[in-house]
Design an enzyme around this catalytic site. Structure first.
Site, PDB file in Angstrom:
ATOM      1  CG  LEU A 217      -2.142  -0.789   1.218  1.00 26.71           C
ATOM      2  CD1 LEU A 217      -2.446  -1.014   2.745  1.00 26.71           C
ATOM      3  CD2 LEU A 217      -2.813  -0.810   0.528  1.00 26.71           C
ATOM      4  CG  ASP A 218       0.536   4.313  -3.051  1.00 25.67           C
ATOM      5  OD1 ASP A 218       0.748   4.264  -3.468  1.00 25.67           O
ATOM      6  OD2 ASP A 218      -0.300   4.974  -3.650  1.00 25.67           O
TER       7      ASP A 218
END
Length: 236
Positions: free
Chosen positions: A47-48
């Site tokens: 995930l960012d």
């Protein structure tokens, strides 16, 4: 893992400590070493940094291999919740637009005919006129920044997105109350994107598994701000 916004997944220049990988190694010890590679032990997807929510990590080589294959085959149900600017959007829809690295900014992804196919399905959960819409986005593919780019592509970028965001303007607000609310929304410090649900078959036993994570406090606060402004405007 229910990742908090602001946590980097794996070490990189400038982020050698405090990452999810550091936490996994501290929790699992040397048993995690070498699973999926030295730099990203146990990591099967990411995930960012400023996206919160559910992530999978593998604790054995067999689990890592099988989970990696599932992600490659898109054989999982991944659903995100996003607060996007504006309310003029269909209740349900799909973005089918290829994504690749931007020719103008190497840190960004862009819709391009030469990119890899990317498909995002959305369902509108709730509207907060005139400010935003809460969407559930289901990934059919998993490209870098996919939801962020696809939402910007259809003119409904995610609130707080520093790369792809296109905030509403004060001139689009009907009154002082709405403009005050907009100022608070525009100051949100990250993309309002949360990995809310993940379901898949257990990589060893095949058992059906599903996990859900509630919206984090900062996104709940955005909703409260909009609800308050909407109620204030209704009272006149």
């Amino acid at each position: 893992v229910n990742k908090k916004a602001g946590m980097v997944v794996h070490p990189a220049p400038g982020w050698l400590t405090g990452t999810l990988v550091n936490a996994l190694i501290a929790h699992c010890g040397e048993s995690l070493a070498g699973i999926g590679g030295v730099r990203r032990p146990g990591i099967v997807h990411r995930l960012d940094k400023d996206t919160s929510g559910i992530m999978l990590a593998a604790k054995t080589s067999v689990a890592h291999s099988n989970l990696t294959n599932m992600f490659a085959a898109h054989d999982l149900d991944r659903r995100y919740q996003a607060l996007v600017w504006g309310t003029e959007i269909d209740r349900d829809g799909t973005v089918d637009a290829r994504l690749g690295r931007s020719n103008f900014d190497r840190k960004k992804q862009a819709v391009t005919s030469k990119g890899r196919r990317a498909i995002t399905h959305w369902h509108a959960l709730r509207s907060y006129p005139p400010f935003a819409t809460l969407l559930e986005c289901r990934l059919e593919t998993g490209r870098t920044h996919q939801i962020r780019v696809h939402m910007a592509h259809i003119g409904r970028s995610i609130i707080g997105d520093p790369l792809y965001g296109r905030p509403l303007r004060a001139g689009q607000m009907p009154d002082v109350t709405a403009r005050s609310c907009l100022t608070q929304l525009r100051s949100f410090g990250r993309q309002a994107l949360h990995a809310a649900h993940l379901s898949f078959a257990h990589p060893v036993t095949g058992e059906a598994l599903g996990f859900t994570s509630q919206l984090p406090d900062d996104m709940q606060t955005l909703i409260h701000i909009m609800d308050h402004a909407i109620a204030t405007r209704a009272r006149g």
